[in-house]
Motif scaffolding. Structure first.
Motif, PDB file in Angstrom:
ATOM      1  N   LEU A  25     -14.063  15.076  39.095  1.00 19.23           N
ATOM      2  CA  LEU A  25     -12.679  14.977  38.644  1.00 19.23           C
ATOM      3  C   LEU A  25     -12.589  14.965  37.127  1.00 19.23           C
ATOM      4  O   LEU A  25     -11.661  15.514  36.540  1.00 19.23           O
ATOM      5  CB  LEU A  25     -12.045  13.703  39.215  1.00 19.23           C
ATOM      6  N   GLY A  26     -13.573  14.335  36.477  1.00 22.85           N
ATOM      7  CA  GLY A  26     -13.534  14.229  35.025  1.00 22.85           C
ATOM      8  C   GLY A  26     -14.165  15.389  34.301  1.00 22.85           C
ATOM      9  O   GLY A  26     -14.199  15.404  33.066  1.00 22.85           O
ATOM     10  N   MET A  27     -14.665  16.382  35.026  1.00 24.20           N
ATOM     11  CA  MET A  27     -15.328  17.517  34.388  1.00 24.20           C
ATOM     12  C   MET A  27     -14.353  18.680  34.290  1.00 24.20           C
ATOM     13  O   MET A  27     -13.771  19.107  35.285  1.00 24.20           O
ATOM     14  CB  MET A  27     -16.565  17.933  35.190  1.00 24.20           C
ATOM     15  N   ASP A  28     -14.162  19.164  33.075  1.00 21.27           N
ATOM     16  CA  ASP A  28     -13.280  20.304  32.835  1.00 21.27           C
ATOM     17  C   ASP A  28     -14.144  21.514  32.512  1.00 21.27           C
ATOM     18  O   ASP A  28     -14.819  21.556  31.479  1.00 21.27           O
ATOM     19  CB  ASP A  28     -12.335  19.995  31.669  1.00 21.27           C
TER      20      ASP A  28
ATOM     21  N   ALA B 287       0.770  21.629  46.362  1.00 21.40           N
ATOM     22  CA  ALA B 287       1.281  20.386  46.939  1.00 21.40           C
ATOM     23  C   ALA B 287       1.811  19.455  45.850  1.00 21.40           C
ATOM     24  O   ALA B 287       2.889  18.867  45.990  1.00 21.40           O
ATOM     25  CB  ALA B 287       0.179  19.699  47.747  1.00 21.40           C
ATOM     26  N   PHE B 288       1.086  19.335  44.761  1.00 20.41           N
ATOM     27  CA  PHE B 288       1.544  18.473  43.670  1.00 20.41           C
ATOM     28  C   PHE B 288       2.814  19.027  43.020  1.00 20.41           C
ATOM     29  O   PHE B 288       3.728  18.288  42.698  1.00 20.41           O
ATOM     30  CB  PHE B 288       0.452  18.334  42.609  1.00 20.41           C
ATOM     31  N   ALA B 289       2.863  20.351  42.858  1.00 18.04           N
ATOM     32  CA  ALA B 289       4.017  20.966  42.204  1.00 18.04           C
ATOM     33  C   ALA B 289       5.292  20.811  43.030  1.00 18.04           C
ATOM     34  O   ALA B 289       6.395  20.719  42.478  1.00 18.04           O
ATOM     35  CB  ALA B 289       3.742  22.446  41.934  1.00 18.04           C
ATOM     36  N   ASN B 290       5.165  20.773  44.348  1.00 12.90           N
ATOM     37  CA  ASN B 290       6.349  20.739  45.210  1.00 12.90           C
ATOM     38  C   ASN B 290       6.695  19.347  45.722  1.00 12.90           C
ATOM     39  O   ASN B 290       7.766  19.171  46.306  1.00 12.90           O
ATOM     40  CB  ASN B 290       6.133  21.671  46.409  1.00 12.90           C
ATOM     41  N   THR B 291       5.811  18.397  45.542  1.00 12.32           N
ATOM     42  CA  THR B 291       6.101  17.048  46.052  1.00 12.32           C
ATOM     43  C   THR B 291       6.231  16.008  44.950  1.00 12.32           C
ATOM     44  O   THR B 291       6.815  14.956  45.171  1.00 12.32           O
ATOM     45  CB  THR B 291       5.002  16.589  47.023  1.00 12.32           C
ATOM     46  N   VAL B 292       5.680  16.287  43.786  1.00 16.25           N
ATOM     47  CA  VAL B 292       5.796  15.341  42.671  1.00 16.25           C
ATOM     48  C   VAL B 292       7.055  15.670  41.905  1.00 16.25           C
ATOM     49  O   VAL B 292       7.205  16.752  41.357  1.00 16.25           O
ATOM     50  CB  VAL B 292       4.566  15.432  41.744  1.00 16.25           C
ATOM     51  N   LYS B 293       7.999  14.744  41.867  1.00 17.51           N
ATOM     52  CA  LYS B 293       9.280  14.984  41.216  1.00 17.51           C
ATOM     53  C   LYS B 293       9.432  14.019  40.055  1.00 17.51           C
ATOM     54  O   LYS B 293       9.230  12.825  40.188  1.00 17.51           O
ATOM     55  CB  LYS B 293      10.426  14.790  42.199  1.00 17.51           C
TER      56      LYS B 293
ATOM     57  N   ASN C 294       1.280   8.052  48.544  1.00 16.56           N
ATOM     58  CA  ASN C 294       0.814   9.027  49.528  1.00 16.56           C
ATOM     59  C   ASN C 294      -0.040  10.120  48.893  1.00 16.56           C
ATOM     60  O   ASN C 294      -0.992  10.614  49.495  1.00 16.56           O
ATOM     61  CB  ASN C 294       2.004   9.659  50.257  1.00 16.56           C
ATOM     62  N   HIS C 295       0.307  10.505  47.645  1.00 14.07           N
ATOM     63  CA  HIS C 295      -0.485  11.524  46.964  1.00 14.07           C
ATOM     64  C   HIS C 295      -1.916  11.040  46.749  1.00 14.07           C
ATOM     65  O   HIS C 295      -2.883  11.774  46.972  1.00 14.07           O
ATOM     66  CB  HIS C 295       0.159  11.877  45.624  1.00 14.07           C
ATOM     67  N   VAL C 296      -2.035   9.816  46.325  1.00 14.88           N
ATOM     68  CA  VAL C 296      -3.358   9.251  46.099  1.00 14.88           C
ATOM     69  C   VAL C 296      -4.103   9.116  47.411  1.00 14.88           C
ATOM     70  O   VAL C 296      -5.301   9.441  47.506  1.00 14.88           O
ATOM     71  CB  VAL C 296      -3.254   7.891  45.386  1.00 14.88           C
TER      72      VAL C 296
ATOM     73  N   VAL D 260      -9.333  19.465  42.015  1.00 14.88           N
ATOM     74  CA  VAL D 260      -8.074  18.809  41.619  1.00 14.88           C
ATOM     75  C   VAL D 260      -7.657  19.339  40.258  1.00 14.88           C
ATOM     76  O   VAL D 260      -8.467  19.385  39.334  1.00 14.88           O
ATOM     77  CB  VAL D 260      -8.242  17.278  41.574  1.00 14.88           C
ATOM     78  N   PRO D 261      -6.401  19.788  40.090  1.00 19.26           N
ATOM     79  CA  PRO D 261      -5.948  20.326  38.797  1.00 19.26           C
ATOM     80  C   PRO D 261      -6.220  19.351  37.660  1.00 19.26           C
ATOM     81  O   PRO D 261      -5.880  18.169  37.747  1.00 19.26           O
ATOM     82  CB  PRO D 261      -4.439  20.531  39.015  1.00 19.26           C
ATOM     83  N   HIS D 262      -6.835  19.860  36.619  1.00 21.61           N
ATOM     84  CA  HIS D 262      -7.303  18.997  35.543  1.00 21.61           C
ATOM     85  C   HIS D 262      -6.173  18.482  34.667  1.00 21.61           C
ATOM     86  O   HIS D 262      -6.329  17.494  33.959  1.00 21.61           O
ATOM     87  CB  HIS D 262      -8.315  19.751  34.684  1.00 21.61           C
ATOM     88  N   ASP D 263      -5.024  19.147  34.676  1.00 26.49           N
ATOM     89  CA  ASP D 263      -3.942  18.738  33.785  1.00 26.49           C
ATOM     90  C   ASP D 263      -2.866  17.937  34.510  1.00 26.49           C
ATOM     91  O   ASP D 263      -1.789  17.729  33.970  1.00 26.49           O
ATOM     92  CB  ASP D 263      -3.308  19.975  33.145  1.00 26.49           C
ATOM     93  N   HIS D 264      -3.162  17.461  35.728  1.00 24.71           N
ATOM     94  CA  HIS D 264      -2.134  16.749  36.486  1.00 24.71           C
ATOM     95  C   HIS D 264      -2.301  15.245  36.345  1.00 24.71           C
ATOM     96  O   HIS D 264      -3.410  14.729  36.221  1.00 24.71           O
ATOM     97  CB  HIS D 264      -2.192  17.150  37.968  1.00 24.71           C
ATOM     98  N   ILE D 265      -1.168  14.551  36.393  1.00 20.93           N
ATOM     99  CA  ILE D 265      -1.172  13.105  36.219  1.00 20.93           C
ATOM    100  C   ILE D 265      -1.877  12.389  37.368  1.00 20.93           C
ATOM    101  O   ILE D 265      -2.269  11.228  37.244  1.00 20.93           O
ATOM    102  CB  ILE D 265       0.289  12.604  36.085  1.00 20.93           C
ATOM    103  N   ILE D 266      -2.051  13.077  38.510  1.00 20.53           N
ATOM    104  CA  ILE D 266      -2.725  12.468  39.650  1.00 20.53           C
ATOM    105  C   ILE D 266      -4.142  12.045  39.272  1.00 20.53           C
ATOM    106  O   ILE D 266      -4.684  11.069  39.791  1.00 20.53           O
ATOM    107  CB  ILE D 266      -2.750  13.449  40.845  1.00 20.53           C
ATOM    108  N   ARG D 267      -4.758  12.762  38.331  1.00 17.05           N
ATOM    109  CA  ARG D 267      -6.111  12.410  37.908  1.00 17.05           C
ATOM    110  C   ARG D 267      -6.153  11.005  37.327  1.00 17.05           C
ATOM    111  O   ARG D 267      -7.046  10.211  37.623  1.00 17.05           O
ATOM    112  CB  ARG D 267      -6.615  13.405  36.869  1.00 17.05           C
ATOM    113  N   ASP D 268      -5.184  10.697  36.476  1.00 14.39           N
ATOM    114  CA  ASP D 268      -5.162   9.372  35.857  1.00 14.39           C
ATOM    115  C   ASP D 268      -4.917   8.278  36.888  1.00 14.39           C
ATOM    116  O   ASP D 268      -5.515   7.205  36.818  1.00 14.39           O
ATOM    117  CB  ASP D 268      -4.086   9.319  34.776  1.00 14.39           C
TER     118      ASP D 268
END
Length: 846
Positions: free
Chosen positions: A127-130, A265-271, A278-280, A312-320
């Motif tokens: 997850l932390g590797m770009d 999924a993140f683009a259409n469910t994270v508002k 649930n995302h986590v 997992v998309p590297h620029d998404h807040i879900i990573r944090d």
């Protein structure tokens, strides 16, 4: 094989592959310790032991970690030492430990939770590797990585089959596990070592990081091939073709299905940027799902977790969010169980009886030197300095959890016996201990001070670029800093070049990809792909100034460092960028009720250290709502109405610098500047005694600069200059209160007054609670003062600071112009002379 009966429920046997437990299922049922769903006694018996193991593992690891941290050793050293403590050589054979803490009959429970922790830890590693950090166009990292990898594989094979190194009966699969483990480099720990040594921005640091991440990925590919080629008995896998094709198919499945699917999924469910629980939850389930897939292919669960982390998309807040929820729980609670499992498999006594001390020393030293020598040789062909080649080679020996994963995979599949497993683990321990101290002794560069002319605002000419280094800890700091920069009168003749830094504390949770975000040479278009949400917002707010003002140039970057040494990064960047001013936010932020909060002690220490070590002038902004609309005057971002600024002149070098900055603001239609000089009365000078002589000497310099200011602004109606005669400090404060009552100001600019004794502040020093703001600045910022205006406190860089810092200086040759700028002024006696006289000719803008 010796058979030893240690319990009525199991038999314990030992071999070159370690201890083997054979459970008696019949006896367990007879004693009602295990009877399917009919009895829960095994759970009742195992759970208390598991809790005890968890507590012991965490306590021991934390103690060892905090003991090794002052020695600047990587966490990997504490991890191995924690496991080594419970090895059969030390406490592992102790009766109390075997009976009350780590009994054999509950080893499976311990291993199950340890492996689960490892799966999620590997997921966090992916997850932390770009992968964008790999720069294919750079030749040096690729050559160093490939050559080091190949040479390490060949050397590892030779050391594995070295006569006298362990049991002569070795299998080929063990050679591969041994060699791959030796060739790997742990990128996260390498990045942290560079961060500790302040080498992340160096050419050597960039080369080492790029080479390490390439080596890391190659190691994963080699590990997958080895896992596919051999089964759980360490021999050729009959299903090798199926496992290979399935694994390759799963890699493409992650690239073309899972990664786009997760992004969709993140683009259409994270508002609104809000990520729900649930995302986590679904993400964590996805880790187990991918792990089960690769486990079914016969290549263990580890690659599946790693590949899902990369997906997992590297620029998404879900990573944090995932890292916030998992990191502390895994690293602080569950992962020590994995280190204990590694320790239980070690046996130093068995190693010493089968391998001579000379062989041990030769193998360990060879393992450490192989990458150093290969990198040094590469540096000769790549035209790198040998010093850099040696440093990169030493860094390529950095080991971490990945190395233990490879060794344990070989141990589980009986490819590595106890001797070879223990030997390589000890080698990794020695290598990890030596890397950072060796780098500190042989490479840590000396502090370089490239003297440049415009270290102060006062010395700036009218058509000279004004370079400002601004620092922000949190988003709340940015509005005040940007407002201040916007009213600093940027023009095409004298543009403002802003270097905006987001200061991020380096903690155990900080990912390696975040560590390298302080590379300002990266394109701004990709900036949001590499930073957290707050860093992105801070960057955008600073960059908005450049968009709306063609006389401003903004560069944004992120500096990740421990708070204790963060001032070194700030001062180093100011030196590199040849800044004239460092702008710092005050450590207390404005609260909802209009008061300043309690503040952050760590931020206060950073400001104090920067004031002590800065290579240029420093300003500390106490933001009391510069962008909030007030009843007396408009906000800085409101309509183009007058902005009232007051400069309080007490006297001394810092006050002249504060006046120079206030003077720079003059010339804008919206700015009205009021300069108030406080002059001591004759009674105050007489009462000051010997201190008055020093004040009068400094006042002569002040008079010259005040005269210059008045002469050049006498026809400017936006500038007002007044003098007030006062007796002591309380009367000075009373005069300032009267100013505030009669005319509310948006901003007060004052000098810090460092080491300045003046009669107009007598009686105030004892009440100074914040020395970084000086006597007057601290009074203006205090909560019991009635004003609401923001306060800017400025300290001027002086020749005295230069002389103090110059004890360890190393001049940098940058051409004749720099050499001339670097030459200090000398008086008739050949001594360094203060450059006040030159400052009078460095006029300010009209």
């Amino acid at each position: 094989m010796a058979l030893e009966s240690n319990s009525s429920y199991y038999n314990l046997s030992s071999s070159r592959y370690g201890k083997v437990l054979c459970y008696s299922h019949t006896d367990l049922i007879a004693e009602e310790h295990h009877n399917g769903w009919e009895s829960a006694k095994p759970i009742h018996a195992a759970f208390p032991f598991f809790i005890k193991q968890l507590l012991v593992a965490n306590f021991v690891y934390r103690v060892i970690y905090y003991m090794t941290r002052p020695l600047h050793l990587p966490p990997f050293v504490a991890q191995i030492l924690c496991g080594l403590l419970f090895s059969p050589t030390l406490l592992g054979e102790n009766d109390t430990v075997l009976k009350d803490i780590f009994p054999y009959r509950y080893t499976m429970v311990l291993e199950t939770f340890a492996n689960l922790a490892l799966v999620y830890n590997i997921f966090l590693l992916g997850l932390g590797m770009d992968l964008k950090m790999i720069k294919i166009k750079q030749r040096k990292p690729i050559v160093i990585a490939i050559v080091g990898l190949v040479v390490a594989l060949l050397t590892g094979s030779g050391l594995y089959y070295l006569p006298g190194n362990g049991d002569a009966d070795k299998i080929f699969s063990g050679c591969l596990y041994w060699s791959v483990a030796l060739s790997c480099t742990n990128f996260p720990d390498l990045a942290r070592i560079l961060a500790d040594l302040k080498l992340l921005r160096s050419d050597m640091g960039r080369t080492a990081m790029s080479a390490s991440i390439i080596t890391d990925l190659c190691t994963w590919v080699l590990l997958l091939l080895v896992l596919v080629m051999f089964n759980k008995q360490g021999v050729s896998n009959d299903m090798m073709l199926f496992a290979l094709v399935s694994t390759i198919g799963f890699v493409f499945f992650c690239i073309y299905v899972i990664r786009p699917g997760v992004a969709w999924a993140f683009a259409n469910t994270v508002k609104g940027g809000h990520v729900g629980e649930n995302h986590v939850w679904f993400t964590l389930v996805g880790v187990i799902f991918c792990s089960l897939i690769t486990e079914a292919f016969g290549v263990t669960s580890i690659p599946g977790a790693f590949l899902f982390g990369l997906s997992v998309p590297h620029d998404h807040i879900i990573r944090d969010m995932i890292e916030e929820k998992l990191h502390d729980y895994l690293s602080g609670i569950l992962m020590p169980l994995f280190y204990i499992i590694c320790g239980l498999r070690l046996n130093l006594g068995y190693l010493s009886t089968n391998t001579s001390a000379g062989t041990l020393v030769f193998v360990i030293s060879s393992c450490f030197m192989v990458k150093i020598l290969s990198t040094v040789i590469c540096s000769l062909f790549l035209r790198m300095p040998l010093r850099d080649g040696f440093a990169v080679g030493a860094l390529m020996n950095t080991k971490g959890t990945m190395a233990l994963v490879i060794l344990n995979a070989g141990r589980d599949r009986k490819a590595l016996d106890v001797i070879m497993y223990t030997h390589m683990t000890v080698a990794f321990l020695v290598m990890s201990i030596l890397v950072q101290p060796l780098l500190t002794l042989t490479y840590t560069p000396k502090k370089k001070y490239s003297f440049y002319k415009y270290r102060t605002v006062q010395k700036l000419q009218g058509e000279v670029e004004f370079r400002v280094l601004t620092c922000a800890h949190v988003l709340a700091n940015v509005s005040g800093l940007t407002s201040l920069l916007l009213v600093s009168n940027p023009t095409k003749r004298s543009p403002i070049n802003v270097f905006a830094i987001h200061l991020v504390e380096l903690t155990g949770r900080t990912t390696a990809s975040l560590l390298i975000m302080n590379d300002e040479t990266k394109p701004k278009a990709n900036f949001s792909d590499r930073v957290r949400a707050e860093s992105e917002q801070i960057a955008e707010m600073f960059e908005d100034m450049e968009v709306n003002n063609d006389a401003m140039l903004v560069q944004t970057l992120t500096a990740v460092s421990p708070y204790a040494t963060m001032h070194e990064d700030i001062c180093s960047l100011a030196e590199d960028k040849r800044a004239s001013l460092i702008l710092l936010p005050y450590h207390k932020n404005l609260t909802s009720d209009g008061r300043l909060g309690e503040g952050n002690d760590a931020h206060e220490n950073i400001n104090h250290n920067v004031l002590s070590d800065a290579p240029c002038s420093v300003g500390i902004l106490v933001d009391r709502g510069m962008t909030i609309i007030r009843s007396e005057s408009s906000s800085f971002h409101g309509e183009t109405t007058d902005k009232e600024i007051a400069m309080l002149f007490i006297g001394g070098r810092d006050d002249r610098e504060a006046l120079a900055y206030a003077w720079r603001m003059v010339g804008q239609e919206m700015i009205k500047l009021t300069v108030v000089r406080f002059v001591p009365s004759r009674e105050a000078l007489f009462a000051a005694g010997e201190e008055a002589a020093e004040y009068v000497k400094e006042a002569q310099v002040d008079e010259e600069y005040i005269y210059q200011f008045n002469f050049k602004t006498m026809n400017d109606s936006s500038v007002t200059y007044t003098e007030k005669v006062v007796i002591d400090g309380p009367e000075t404060i009373a005069a300032i209160r009267e100013m505030e009552d009669n005319h509310s100001f948006d901003l007060y600019i004052v000098g810090r007054g460092y080491k300045v004794e003046t009669p107009v502040t007598v009686g105030l020093t004892d009440w100074n609670t914040s020395p970084d703001l000086g006597v007057i600045g601290d009074t203006l910022a205090s909560s019991n003062f009635t004003m609401q205006g923001s306060v800017l406190v400025i300290q001027q860089f002086s020749a005295a600071y230069r002389q103090t810092a110059g004890n360890n200086q190393e001049h940098v040759g940058c051409g004749a112009k720099v050499a001339n700028e670097a030459r200090p002024l000398m008086n008739s006696h050949g001594e360094e002379e203060d450059d006040e006289n030159e400052q009078y000719q460095m006029g300010m803008r009209k």
